[in-house]
Enzyme design. Structure first.
Site, PDB file in Angstrom:
ATOM      1  N   MET A 173       0.852  -1.191   0.000  1.00 10.32           N
ATOM      2  CA  MET A 173       0.000   0.000   0.000  1.00 10.32           C
ATOM      3  C   MET A 173       0.886   1.239   0.000  1.00 10.32           C
ATOM      4  O   MET A 173       1.530   1.557   0.991  1.00 10.32           O
ATOM      5  CB  MET A 173      -0.925  -0.020   1.216  1.00 10.32           C
ATOM      6  CG  MET A 173      -1.854  -1.232   1.252  1.00 10.32           C
ATOM      7  SD  MET A 173      -2.990  -1.234   2.668  1.00 10.32           S
ATOM      8  CE  MET A 173      -4.071   0.152   2.232  1.00 10.32           C
ATOM      9  N   SER A 174       0.918   1.920  -1.140  1.00  6.80           N
ATOM     10  CA  SER A 174       1.792   3.085  -1.314  1.00  6.80           C
ATOM     11  C   SER A 174       1.175   4.365  -0.775  1.00  6.80           C
ATOM     12  O   SER A 174       1.851   5.380  -0.666  1.00  6.80           O
ATOM     13  CB  SER A 174       2.102   3.277  -2.794  1.00  6.80           C
ATOM     14  OG  SER A 174       0.907   3.615  -3.499  1.00  6.80           O
ATOM     15  N   GLY A 175      -0.110   4.322  -0.460  1.00  3.90           N
ATOM     16  CA  GLY A 175      -0.822   5.530  -0.087  1.00  3.90           C
ATOM     17  C   GLY A 175      -1.626   6.098  -1.243  1.00  3.90           C
ATOM     18  O   GLY A 175      -2.398   7.045  -1.086  1.00  3.90           O
ATOM     19  N   GLY A 176      -1.460   5.502  -2.421  1.00  5.75           N
ATOM     20  CA  GLY A 176      -2.211   5.931  -3.599  1.00  5.75           C
ATOM     21  C   GLY A 176      -3.532   5.205  -3.725  1.00  5.75           C
ATOM     22  O   GLY A 176      -3.806   4.231  -3.014  1.00  5.75           O
ATOM     23  N   VAL A 177      -4.334   5.647  -4.682  1.00  9.37           N
ATOM     24  CA  VAL A 177      -5.669   5.087  -4.826  1.00  9.37           C
ATOM     25  C   VAL A 177      -5.644   3.663  -5.377  1.00  9.37           C
ATOM     26  O   VAL A 177      -6.472   2.823  -4.984  1.00  9.37           O
ATOM     27  CB  VAL A 177      -6.537   6.003  -5.728  1.00  9.37           C
ATOM     28  CG1 VAL A 177      -5.972   6.084  -7.148  1.00  9.37           C
ATOM     29  CG2 VAL A 177      -7.992   5.540  -5.754  1.00  9.37           C
ATOM     30  N   SER A 214      -3.405   1.060  -5.026  1.00  3.61           N
ATOM     31  CA  SER A 214      -3.105   0.023  -4.047  1.00  3.61           C
ATOM     32  C   SER A 214      -4.165  -0.041  -2.958  1.00  3.61           C
ATOM     33  O   SER A 214      -4.415  -1.108  -2.382  1.00  3.61           O
ATOM     34  CB  SER A 214      -1.720   0.263  -3.426  1.00  3.61           C
ATOM     35  OG  SER A 214      -1.635   1.537  -2.821  1.00  3.61           O
ATOM     36  N   CYS A 249      12.968  -1.716  -9.548  1.00  4.53           N
ATOM     37  CA  CYS A 249      12.238  -1.713  -8.280  1.00  4.53           C
ATOM     38  C   CYS A 249      11.282  -2.892  -8.217  1.00  4.53           C
ATOM     39  O   CYS A 249      11.177  -3.576  -7.189  1.00  4.53           O
ATOM     40  CB  CYS A 249      11.478  -0.399  -8.109  1.00  4.53           C
ATOM     41  SG  CYS A 249      10.639  -0.242  -6.513  1.00  4.53           S
ATOM     42  N   CYS A 278      10.428   8.160  -8.688  1.00  8.84           N
ATOM     43  CA  CYS A 278      10.094   8.604  -7.340  1.00  8.84           C
ATOM     44  C   CYS A 278      11.236   9.310  -6.642  1.00  8.84           C
ATOM     45  O   CYS A 278      11.015  10.252  -5.873  1.00  8.84           O
ATOM     46  CB  CYS A 278       9.587   7.430  -6.508  1.00  8.84           C
ATOM     47  SG  CYS A 278      10.831   6.157  -6.144  1.00  8.84           S
TER      48      CYS A 278
END
Length: 415
Positions: A9-13, A15, A104, A202
């Site tokens: 969970m990257s904090g984006g919508v 994930s 990555c 990033c």
């Protein structure tokens, strides 16, 4: 007993919705946010907004709380710096055009994260990538397929996945569109439903690769611009500042359009020429990673692409060159950039990919190494490709319509 999934969970919508869909499908989900670096690791001050920021961690944690799942932060700073950032810097200094997002995925998300998942007794990992995985009963292999949404398909950056990784990975968004993902996030009340997607690398949020490389490795030494005939045309500001195919930003005029057609990091020269000097019809690719097949018994008609968002070039052929090498050819000319990946697909599934590197052959400046055959689709049931772990595996491919850069990747697809 519910099967356990460690959801990145990257904090984006993307994930966030992926984690929600896994819950809906009956999995026991644990959310994890990977801490890949501190701003000081990459030469940014604490006020610079980058990926993996405290805000991103907070956004992921808020969603996890709303879903009622546990959430943890996983520190992978050292691994990320070694396998992604340093590879990126070294690639540019060596005259390549590397893709750190692919590294990555290869070394962090589907290697280090999967290892941690197994250590925590979770059978799967999951990400918000737009791609699909299916198991083919006929070949008894896991296949990587393009996403249903062609505008968001991310299979391009997943070509390095092994059978083991595909078996233990879930892509919940493979059948969804981006609009549908945002709509579902809004329905679920996620605070990040309209959060912007990250666009840049990033750890280089301003897009200035040369400045980043200088912060990491020191000043870039100037050298000579040379013509295709070997004549000296002027001075450049460092090989890493240029990419093959570049026309603007050369810092001097020539009375006619001039393009970067080659780079030699050892001689510290950048070769300039007209547009015709950029096009290639054949390349050699190596370091093959095969997914859906085990051998290439005969030349195969494919299409190819070398960067995200471009249409596959068709038609062309790939065939084994030597133990582990492949020739690739396509019918229309292609701009090639050493260091990028070349991806081959067959039907709707990716067949292969490969970062390029210098090597012997008919087109030494356009030789591509690290080819990873993805075989997302087989043209016939008997088609297969083998991949012993050998860094020298190469494939002949005759392609055109792309400009290959050293370190570039190429996707092949069946015509």
């Amino acid at each position: 007993m519910k099967k356990k999934v460690l959801a990145a969970m990257s904090g984006g919508v993307d994930s966030s919705v992926a984690a929600a869909k896994l819950l809906e499908e009956g999995y026991a989900v644990t959310g994890v946010t990977m801490k890949l670096y501190e701003n000081e690791d990459i030469g940014w001050d604490d006020d610079t907004q980058t990926c993996c920021s405290l805000r991103d961690v907070k956004d992921a944690r808020v969603v996890a709380h709303r879903l009622g799942i546990p959430h943890y932060v996983l520190n992978l700073r050292n691994r990320f710096c070694d396998d992604v950032v340093r590879r990126f810097v070294r690639g540019y200094l060596d005259g390549e055009t590397p893709n750190p997002c692919i590294d990555c995925n290869r070394y962090i998300k589907f290697d280090a994260l999967l290892d941690r998942a197994h250590a925590l007794e979770h059978e799967y990992i999951a990400t918000g990538h737009y791609a699909r995985i299916l198991y083919d009963d006929a070949s008894q292999r896991y296949l990587l397929q393009k996403a249903a949404d062609p505008h968001k398909d991310q299979s391009y950056v997943l070509y390095g996945m092994t059978q083991h990784q595909l078996r233990h990975t879930l892509f919940p968004l493979g059948d969804m569109t981006k609009d549908a993902v945002r709509e579902l996030a809004s329905v679920l009340g996620f605070s990040n439903a309209q959060k912007k997607d990250s666009q840049d690398i990033c750890f280089v949020p301003d897009g200035n690769y040369a400045a980043f490389i200088e912060r990491q490795a020191g000043p870039l030494p100037p050298g000579d611009f040379v013509g295709t005939d070997g004549s000296t045309l002027g001075r450049h500001g460092g090989v890493a500042r240029y990419t093959i195919g570049q026309r603007k930003g050369l810092g001097m005029g020539f009375g006619k359009p001039m393009y970067v057609v080659d780079k030699d990091a050892k001689k510290n020269t950048v070769t300039l020429g007209d547009e015709a000097a950029l096009w290639e019809t054949r390349v050699v690719v190596g370091d093959v990673n095969l997914i859906a097949v085990e051998a290439l018994p005969a030349p195969m008609e494919v299409t190819a692409k070398i960067r995200y968002g471009m249409r596959e070039a068709r038609p062309g052929y790939i065939r084994w060159r030597t133990a582990g090498s492949v020739w690739s050819s396509i019918s229309r000319n292609a701009r090639s950039r050493p260091g990028r990946r070349l991806f081959f697909t067959a039907g709707k599934r990716w067949w292969a990919a490969a970062p390029s590197c210098p090597a012997e052959g008919h087109f030494p400046s356009r030789t591509i190494s690290s080819m990873h055959l993805l075989a997302l689709t087989m043209v016939s049931g008997s088609m297969s490709i083998s991949s012993p772990p050998c860094p020298c595996r190469t494939l002949y491919t005759s392609i055109s319509v792309v400009s290959f850069m050293l370190g570039q990747s190429i996707f092949f697809e069946s015509a």
